[in-house]
Structure formats: C-alpha cells, structure tokens
Design a protein around this motif. Structure first.
Motif, PDB file in Angstrom:
ATOM      1  N   ALA A  86       0.840  -1.208   0.000  1.00 36.78           N
ATOM      2  CA  ALA A  86       0.000   0.000   0.000  1.00 36.78           C
ATOM      3  C   ALA A  86       0.871   1.253   0.000  1.00 36.78           C
ATOM      4  N   SER A  87       1.972   1.227   0.769  1.00 36.17           N
ATOM      5  CA  SER A  87       2.889   2.371   0.790  1.00 36.17           C
ATOM      6  C   SER A  87       3.551   2.571  -0.570  1.00 36.17           C
ATOM      7  N   ALA A  88       3.900   1.466  -1.228  1.00 35.79           N
ATOM      8  CA  ALA A  88       4.514   1.548  -2.555  1.00 35.79           C
ATOM      9  C   ALA A  88       3.548   2.167  -3.558  1.00 35.79           C
ATOM     10  N   LEU A  89       2.277   1.774  -3.471  1.00 39.36           N
ATOM     11  CA  LEU A  89       1.287   2.337  -4.384  1.00 39.36           C
ATOM     12  C   LEU A  89       1.072   3.825  -4.086  1.00 39.36           C
ATOM     13  N   LYS A 100      -4.332   7.512 -15.330  1.00 38.84           N
ATOM     14  CA  LYS A 100      -5.740   7.121 -15.406  1.00 38.84           C
ATOM     15  C   LYS A 100      -5.956   5.636 -15.132  1.00 38.84           C
ATOM     16  N   HIS A 101      -4.898   4.856 -15.191  1.00 42.68           N
ATOM     17  CA  HIS A 101      -5.017   3.415 -14.987  1.00 42.68           C
ATOM     18  C   HIS A 101      -3.970   2.955 -13.983  1.00 42.68           C
ATOM     19  N   CYS A 102      -4.381   2.037 -13.109  1.00 42.00           N
ATOM     20  CA  CYS A 102      -3.495   1.529 -12.058  1.00 42.00           C
ATOM     21  C   CYS A 102      -3.611   0.009 -12.022  1.00 42.00           C
ATOM     22  N   TRP A 103      -2.485  -0.663 -12.181  1.00 44.08           N
ATOM     23  CA  TRP A 103      -2.457  -2.122 -12.186  1.00 44.08           C
ATOM     24  C   TRP A 103      -1.538  -2.638 -11.091  1.00 44.08           C
ATOM     25  N   ARG A 120      -8.365  -3.270  -0.898  1.00 42.52           N
ATOM     26  CA  ARG A 120      -8.150  -2.012  -0.191  1.00 42.52           C
ATOM     27  C   ARG A 120      -8.229  -0.798  -1.101  1.00 42.52           C
ATOM     28  N   ARG A 121      -7.905  -1.000  -2.360  1.00 37.01           N
ATOM     29  CA  ARG A 121      -7.690   0.145  -3.241  1.00 37.01           C
ATOM     30  C   ARG A 121      -8.582   0.082  -4.475  1.00 37.01           C
ATOM     31  N   PRO A 122      -9.724   0.741  -4.431  1.00 35.56           N
ATOM     32  CA  PRO A 122     -10.680   0.669  -5.543  1.00 35.56           C
ATOM     33  C   PRO A 122     -10.165   1.289  -6.835  1.00 35.56           C
ATOM     34  N   GLU A 123      -9.079   2.078  -6.749  1.00 35.45           N
ATOM     35  CA  GLU A 123      -8.549   2.688  -7.966  1.00 35.45           C
ATOM     36  C   GLU A 123      -7.781   1.700  -8.848  1.00 35.45           C
ATOM     37  N   ILE A 124      -7.500   0.497  -8.330  1.00 36.94           N
ATOM     38  CA  ILE A 124      -6.808  -0.511  -9.140  1.00 36.94           C
ATOM     39  C   ILE A 124      -7.769  -1.024 -10.206  1.00 36.94           C
ATOM     40  N   THR A 125      -7.361  -0.876 -11.472  1.00 39.17           N
ATOM     41  CA  THR A 125      -8.255  -1.206 -12.581  1.00 39.17           C
ATOM     42  C   THR A 125      -8.011  -2.589 -13.176  1.00 39.17           C
ATOM     43  N   GLY A 126      -6.894  -3.212 -12.831  1.00 44.29           N
ATOM     44  CA  GLY A 126      -6.607  -4.533 -13.363  1.00 44.29           C
ATOM     45  C   GLY A 126      -5.506  -5.210 -12.573  1.00 44.29           C
ATOM     46  N   PHE A 127      -5.484  -6.543 -12.630  1.00 43.96           N
ATOM     47  CA  PHE A 127      -4.431  -7.268 -11.913  1.00 43.96           C
ATOM     48  C   PHE A 127      -3.902  -8.437 -12.736  1.00 43.96           C
ATOM     49  N   ILE A 128      -2.655  -8.779 -12.448  1.00 40.28           N
ATOM     50  CA  ILE A 128      -2.017  -9.970 -13.000  1.00 40.28           C
ATOM     51  C   ILE A 128      -1.547 -10.808 -11.815  1.00 40.28           C
TER      52      ILE A 128
END
Length: 219
Positions: A86-89, A100-103, A120-128
């Motif tokens: 979370a601190s890194a993000l 505009k995009h956060c992965w 925790r972070r609703p701004e994350i738009t995609g994950f791998i």
C-alpha cells in the motif's frame, strides 16, 4: 532505471522505479515472491513482468518487502507486507498524479499480497496474478473481487498445483461484474525456468491481455 528509497510502515523500502515519459501514463507495481524462500524484487519473473509493463507504456515500480535487501523491518507473514505494498502504491501515485489506470502484478506470494491490495484500493483497474499459491494461502477475502484480471500458471507447477489454481478461478468466476481470465503455460513449473518455452510465452500472454484491456478502456 533509478534506484529509489521511499517510506514504508516500518522504515525505508528499496525499489526500482522506471518512469514513462507521458504524464498520464498508466502505472503498475510488481510484487515479489515469499522472502522466506529467497524472494526479492530481482526474481526473474518479477523482473520480466516489470519490463513487460514498461514496454507497454507503463510507469513501473517494483520493490523489496520489509527485511529484504535494503528494505527495513522484518518479515511479517503477509500482514506487514500488505502495508508495504500500500505504501509503494501511495509513493507511485504521488509521483504520477495524472495516471488514469493503475495495475498490480504479483508472483506467487506477491500474487496473494496483490489480490489483497485490490480489496483495499478501488482505484486498481486490473491485476495480473502469476502462480497464485491457492494451496498455501486463503483467498476467500476476494468476496467480491473488485476488479477483472488475469491469473496465469504453469501446468507442471508443484509449488502451487494447477488444480488449486483452477478451483480459485472457478470461485472467482461465480461473481458478477468482473471477468477473470485464466491462462496456463504448458509444461511450465512454478518459476517458468525455461526462458524460451515457459517465461517468454507467459510474458507474451500477460502483454496480450493488458493491451486488450487498455484498448477496451480507451474506446
């Protein structure tokens, strides 16, 4: 690529930051495997994911969890490591306020941490999630999973067996409003050791998926 030191919950965290020239470039963080088994930000899978995102126009940060390399603190069984992520993000977003995009991308233990970060972070738009260890860690917190993403694993993975990964995917696919894409690399072990046969196809699959998602978002 500049080495960076940024504040974490238990002191400084060490990272590698690779900016993209565009002020509104998408951002991504990449999370490494279990420190108890030698996992660091320089793990081959993590390193390759980092550069794959950068080649696609992302500004990318990978970093060492607490107690690894020059990062301060001690291993905290995933609890503190989630706070580190979370601190890194936070750090990445502060440097890139117009993105505009956060992965988030993670390998093994890092995939488990990354999917918790989603919650925790609703701004994350995609994950791998590469080789998520569904046999070792509880993923039931993903209820509901807030974002669509890609789960990819090797068919010869003995650390995180494919059947457990398939069960995780099946549970996530029961949820509405998201799309979980599941791909497998034939013959690959947990670490995608063979560069040409396993690592390269895995990275290409990730890039194909991310490019498609970015293309859909821009329409």
């Amino acid at each position: 690529m500049p080495e960076v030191i940024f504040p974490g919950p238990e002191g400084r965290l060490e990272g590698r930051y690779h900016p993209n020239g565009a002020p509104d470039a998408p951002i991504a963080i990449v999370l490494h495997p279990d420190p108890q088994f030698g996992g660091t930000m320089n793990n081959r899978v993590v390193y390759n994911l980092h550069y794959a995102f950068h080649r696609m126009g992302f500004t990318v940060l990978r970093f060492n969890f607490r107690g690894v390399g020059r990062s301060q603190g001690e291993y905290d069984q995933g609890v503190g490591e989630l706070s580190d992520a979370a601190s890194a993000l936070d750090y990445l977003q502060t440097l890139n306020p117009n993105s505009k995009h956060c992965w988030v991308a993670g390998f093994s233990f890092g995939a488990w941490i990354g999917m918790q970060l989603l919650m925790r972070r609703p701004e994350i738009t995609g994950f791998i999630s590469v080789a998520p260890p569904a046999n070792r860690y509880d993923f039931s917190f993903l209820a509901p999973c807030p974002s669509s993403g890609l789960i990819i694993n090797g068919t010869a993975d003995r650390v995180a067996p494919p059947k457990d990964t398939a069960n995780l995917v099946a549970k996530l696919r029961e949820q509405r409003g998201i799309v979980i894409t599941h791909e497998q690399v034939e013959g690959a072990d947990h670490f995608f050791k063979d560069e040409e046969e396993h690592m390269k196809p895995m990275i290409e699959t990730v890039q194909t998926y991310v490019r498609r998602r970015l293309g859909e978002a821009s329409r």
